[in-house]
Design an enzyme around this catalytic site. Structure first.
Site, PDB file in Angstrom:
ATOM      1  N   GLY A 517       0.824  -1.205   0.000  1.00 51.18           N
ATOM      2  CA  GLY A 517       0.000   0.000   0.000  1.00 51.18           C
ATOM      3  C   GLY A 517       0.851   1.244   0.000  1.00 51.18           C
ATOM      4  O   GLY A 517       2.081   1.196   0.083  1.00 51.18           O
ATOM      5  N   PHE A 520      -1.685   6.100  -2.395  1.00 49.74           N
ATOM      6  CA  PHE A 520      -2.786   5.892  -3.337  1.00 49.74           C
ATOM      7  C   PHE A 520      -3.869   4.985  -2.757  1.00 49.74           C
ATOM      8  O   PHE A 520      -5.002   4.991  -3.204  1.00 49.74           O
ATOM      9  CB  PHE A 520      -2.265   5.256  -4.627  1.00 49.74           C
ATOM     10  CG  PHE A 520      -1.583   3.931  -4.399  1.00 49.74           C
ATOM     11  CD1 PHE A 520      -2.320   2.764  -4.296  1.00 49.74           C
ATOM     12  CD2 PHE A 520      -0.209   3.855  -4.275  1.00 49.74           C
ATOM     13  CE1 PHE A 520      -1.705   1.546  -4.077  1.00 49.74           C
ATOM     14  CE2 PHE A 520       0.406   2.631  -4.046  1.00 49.74           C
ATOM     15  CZ  PHE A 520      -0.341   1.487  -3.947  1.00 49.74           C
ATOM     16  N   GLY A 521      -3.503   4.135  -1.782  1.00 48.00           N
ATOM     17  CA  GLY A 521      -4.442   3.159  -1.252  1.00 48.00           C
ATOM     18  C   GLY A 521      -3.748   1.844  -0.977  1.00 48.00           C
ATOM     19  O   GLY A 521      -2.572   1.819  -0.599  1.00 48.00           O
ATOM     20  N   SER A 522      -4.453   0.739  -1.154  1.00 51.02           N
ATOM     21  CA  SER A 522      -3.913  -0.585  -0.845  1.00 51.02           C
ATOM     22  C   SER A 522      -4.115  -1.532  -2.017  1.00 51.02           C
ATOM     23  O   SER A 522      -5.030  -1.368  -2.821  1.00 51.02           O
ATOM     24  CB  SER A 522      -4.611  -1.164   0.397  1.00 51.02           C
ATOM     25  OG  SER A 522      -4.453  -0.291   1.511  1.00 51.02           O
ATOM     26  N   VAL A 523      -3.236  -2.568  -2.084  1.00 52.17           N
ATOM     27  CA  VAL A 523      -3.303  -3.587  -3.128  1.00 52.17           C
ATOM     28  C   VAL A 523      -3.499  -4.946  -2.475  1.00 52.17           C
ATOM     29  O   VAL A 523      -2.785  -5.301  -1.531  1.00 52.17           O
ATOM     30  CB  VAL A 523      -2.027  -3.594  -4.004  1.00 52.17           C
ATOM     31  CG1 VAL A 523      -2.128  -4.675  -5.064  1.00 52.17           C
ATOM     32  CG2 VAL A 523      -1.818  -2.245  -4.656  1.00 52.17           C
ATOM     33  N   LYS A 537      -6.293  -3.050  -6.768  1.00 52.29           N
ATOM     34  CA  LYS A 537      -5.883  -1.792  -6.151  1.00 52.29           C
ATOM     35  C   LYS A 537      -7.133  -1.027  -5.720  1.00 52.29           C
ATOM     36  O   LYS A 537      -7.972  -0.664  -6.541  1.00 52.29           O
ATOM     37  CB  LYS A 537      -5.066  -0.944  -7.125  1.00 52.29           C
ATOM     38  CG  LYS A 537      -4.608   0.393  -6.533  1.00 52.29           C
ATOM     39  CD  LYS A 537      -4.045   1.328  -7.592  1.00 52.29           C
ATOM     40  CE  LYS A 537      -2.710   0.864  -8.103  1.00 52.29           C
ATOM     41  NZ  LYS A 537      -2.091   1.870  -9.001  1.00 52.29           N
ATOM     42  N   ASP A 632       6.084   9.125 -13.118  1.00 50.91           N
ATOM     43  CA  ASP A 632       6.494   8.611 -11.804  1.00 50.91           C
ATOM     44  C   ASP A 632       7.242   7.287 -11.942  1.00 50.91           C
ATOM     45  O   ASP A 632       6.908   6.285 -11.293  1.00 50.91           O
ATOM     46  CB  ASP A 632       5.266   8.433 -10.910  1.00 50.91           C
ATOM     47  CG  ASP A 632       5.646   8.296  -9.427  1.00 50.91           C
ATOM     48  OD1 ASP A 632       6.745   8.732  -9.053  1.00 50.91           O
ATOM     49  OD2 ASP A 632       4.831   7.750  -8.655  1.00 50.91           O
TER      50      ASP A 632
END
Length: 807
Positions: A517, A520-523, A537, A632
């Site tokens: 994670g 951006f959030g979690s996978v 994701k 990125d």
């Protein structure tokens, strides 16, 4: 009557040799190995028995039974040797492997006594036994003298070389041990490619076509310690092998040996013509590619067959030229494309004494690598003259006109490779080939090209509309409350699945297996109903998550490339935004470079990762309908599949440019340490910001450390930022000191120097001094040479001031 039954039963008992009730490594006289039985080596690693090959995907039913050796401890079947590779057996009812009356080991039909295969050894007397040794070698030896070997499978390899087996020849007997590729993935019959010692006498081994003396790859000459192009290898799971070259009065051969005897390794000449080394990786329950030679598929001579185009940046690699169709769809389906393509319409060319009449025309194929057998025509000084000379010769099938003059090709067109020449890339090697077609096929090709041109124009004009439509689709999906079946949508040719939230809950076991994670959030890891592994994701934040969601779907959802992560689908559920990707079992590059308890990537793997990322970026920058700037690039956003093939991921910050634009004004984005100076200046950005970030990643691939961690290090270069330190060492010629110590010096220093040069060009202050990613690909592939880069002055100044306080 009972007496007759007993007599008959006894007859059949005596006529059928006993099979094996338990695993053994030996066949004795009078014993037989039937279908379903197997010999197992003493260490349990190898097995000998009958196996079946068949195609479940093919439109035609093809199958056969073979006697072979395979890896007994590996759950994923892999053949190591095949006895009857040219003679598959269809009827297995009475099939057996036994020792015949003349002492040879034979495959025979027990009922008819027909022999399908024999060792054909010169057995002077009976009393032989067959044994499967712990190194995978099947031997036939004298039963009373274990050292008297009459025949061995190591002397007759098929497509695989096991550790300890010899590749070379016996000067006394004339025996030539060489590898010959399978015809396709289910047919072990001898095919097109050969791996053998150089027949000219040079101390090297070559990959060649069986029907030609032309080699397409060489190991380089043995220097007393290694071969230049095959120096030995340290694998990702720390299993290493070494090559030994032996040249004496009796034999001349090369042999591979493993440092860890418990490692499971095989060297295979693939049906694709590439020599590949595989190591069994128990953690992944799969074979991991350790090396492949040549590195590029299109460097294999005639791998796609006649009248085809080979493209290393596409899957499949082979396509037919316009006006041609696949010669053998079945072989093509089974990954044997050597038959190539055939004309849809025959040429119309008539020769009458000194006069030639033809209605044929030419179609153009830009930016390709031409075959080496082109003939130069000195009398042609213009392209029109060159074309007419070709038309006047019925055997001429293509021509190319360039600065050096007119070149024509006859008969089949073989070994044509597509190069990356789009966008701003200037490829001096890319030529335009004008190939001959019937007038009918040229008209058809022109019609298709006009359709494609219109499609590109319309597609460019409607790209914004397509994105709007995709957004509208997502909005509709978000507002749907009623459960509906999963749907599939297309985006510029890519298929994307719209998942129900409940589907993803079940697939991920309610989001319990977290892979990682960030901001951006979690996978989370999950499995679809077909057991296909996925990575889900889940984006955080309503506004920022929505922006990233739309950016990723509209960028990676619309493109497909072997070095870009594949977007499987998406989900909108109330405020939740989820993206579904193919799962990458080896996770991200940073884990392998920077974590102490992770797998150590050997140099060969690192070089292939660097090249793969470059190809992916070149495709984004130069080959897509709309250019994509990733914004990125860093090790965390480079994922690795089961074979350590790199996939660029996380397009949440990506910027899409129309082909009419080369720059974009956008808010600063990216990760500190990988940001180009343009971000700091606040000027419009180009694809060169990705080039800069890529250069920073290359330096970390070399050192195995963060560029930031390497600053202010102890030693003679106290307080020097690593990229500046690397540039200095490059100028001084001291490349070896930059290499990751974990590699223990097991690197190709010429490749290290090349990667360091590319990195230092990529991080130049002025974006115009940086190469394009297409040019980077050419340099790393060895197509173009590069000179020594200057010191990045701005980077040096910034690093100097930041490190002035180091203690």
């Amino acid at each position: 009557m009972p007496l007759l039954i007993v007599f008959t039963s006894l007859f059949f008992y005596l006529s059928a040799p006993p099979s094996f009730a338990a695993a053994t490594d030996t066949i004795l006289p009078g014993q037989a190995l039937a279908v379903g039985d197997k010999l197992v080596s003493e260490n349990g690693r190898y097995a000998l028995g009958f196996f079946e090959t068949s195609s479940t995907k093919s439109s035609q039913s093809t199958s056969g039974w073979y006697l072979g050796i395979w890896f007994n401890t590996v759950p994923k079947f892999a053949s190591a040797w095949v006895a009857n590779r040219e003679k598959p057996v269809k009827n297995t009812a009475s099939l057996q492997l036994t020792i015949s009356s003349d002492g040879n080991l034979v495959i025979q039909d027990r009922s008819t006594q027909s022999i399908f295969w024999s060792t054909q050894a010169n057995v002077k007397r009976n009393g032989t036994i067959a044994m499967l040794l712990s190194n995978g070698n099947l031997i036939l030896r004298n039963s009373s003298n274990s050292s008297h070997i009459l025949w061995q499978s190591f002397d007759h390899p098929t497509d695989t070389l096991l550790p300890g087996a010899k590749l070379g020849f016996d000067r006394l007997t004339g025996l030539n041990r060489r590898l010959v590729s399978w015809k396709n993935r289910i047919n072990p019959a001898r095919s097109a490619y050969c791996d053998a010692l150089d027949p000219s006498g040079a101390d090297q081994f070559l990959l060649t076509r069986l029907d030609s003396s032309m080699s397409y790859w060489s190991s380089g000459v043995w220097n007393g310690e290694s071969f230049a192009s095959a120096p030995g290898y340290k694998s990702p799971n720390r299993a290493s092998y070494n090559l030994t070259f032996v040249d004496n009065e009796r034999e001349k051969y090369v042999v591979e040996s493993l440092a860890d005897e418990n490692a499971v390794f095989r060297h295979v000449l693939d049906a694709s013509g590439q020599a590949k080394g595989y190591i069994w990786y128990e953690g992944l329950k799969d074979w991991i590619l350790a090396y492949n030679q040549p590195k590029a598929q299109c460097d294999v001579y005639a791998v796609c067959g006649p009248f085809t185009i080979c493209n290393d940046d596409a899957l499949p690699n082979c396509i037919c030229m316009d006006g041609f169709t696949i010669t053998s769809p079945l072989d093509w389906e089974l990954e044997d494309r050597t038959a190539g393509c055939s004309r849809k319409t025959p040429l119309h060319c008539i020769t009458n004494k000194n006069t030639t009449y033809s209605t044929d025309q030419f179609a153009s194929l830009p930016c390709v690598r031409l075959p080496k057998n082109a003939s130069k025509v000195r009398i042609a000084t213009r392209a029109e003259e060159c074309a007419q000379i070709c038309l006047n010769n019925c055997s001429c099938t293509a021509y190319s006109f360039r600065d050096e003059g007119c070149y024509i090709l006859h008969h089949e067109l073989i070994n044509i490779a597509q190069l990356q020449c789009g966008g701003t890339t200037k490829n001096s090697d890319g030529e335009t080939l004008h190939f001959r077609l019937s007038a009918q096929d040229v008209q058809s090709s022109n019609t298709n090209n006009r359709r494609r041109t219109v499609g590109v124009v319309v597609g460019t004009s409607l790209s914004a509309l397509a994105l709007f439509g995709l957004g509208f689709l997502l909005m509709i999906w978000r507002n749907k409350r009623k459960r509906s079946p999963r749907k599939i949508y297309s985006s510029n040719g890519g298929r994307i699945v719209a998942f129900e939230y409940s589907d993803l809950q079940r697939a991920t076991k309610y989001f319990t297996d977290k892979l990682g994670g960030g901001s951006f959030g979690s996978v989370f890891k999950g499995f679809l109903s077909d057991s296909h592994a996925i990575a889900v994701k889940m984006l955080d934040g309503a506004y920022q998550g929505e922006k990233q969601f739309r950016a990723e779907v509209s960028s990676v959802g619309a493109i497909q490339h072997i070095n870009l992560v594949k977007l499987v689908g998406f989900c909108c559920h109330g405020p939740k935004r989820l993206l579904v990707y193919e799962h990458m079992p080896n996770r991200s590059l940073d884990i392998h470079l920077f974590k102490d308890n992770s797998t150590i990537l050997n140099w060969t793997t690192r070089y292939q990762i660097a090249l793969g990322v470059a190809r992916g970026l070149a495709y984004m920058h130069e080959s897509c309908r709309d250019y994509i700037i990733h914004c990125d690039i860093k090790p965390e956003n480079i994922l690795l599949d089961a074979l350590f093939v790199p996939k660029i991921a996380d397009f949440g910050m990506a910027k899409i440019l129309g082909r009419d634009f080369s720059r974009a004004v956008t808010t600063a984005r990216g990760t500190i340490g990988y940001l180009a100076p343009e971000w700091i200046y606040g000027v419009a950005i180009t694809t060169k910001v990705d080039v800069y970030s890529y250069g920073m990643v290359l330096l970390e691939i070399i050192s195995g450390r963060r560029n930031s961690d390497a600053s202010c290090s102890s030693g003679g270069d106290l307080g020097v930022f690593f990229p500046v330190h690397a540039a200095r060492k490059l100028l001084e010629g001291d490349i070896e000191s930059l290499v990751d110590y974990k590699l223990q010096g097991d690197v190709n220093l010429a490749e290290v120097e090349l990667v360091c040069k590319v990195a230092c060009w990529c991080i130049q202050d002025d974006e115009f001094d940086r190469p394009t990613m297409g040019e980077v690909v050419q340099i790393l592939e060895g197509q173009v040479e590069t000179r020594m880069p200057p010191m990045p002055r701005l980077l040096q100044a910034v690093a100097g001031s930041s490190c002035s306080t180091c203690s």
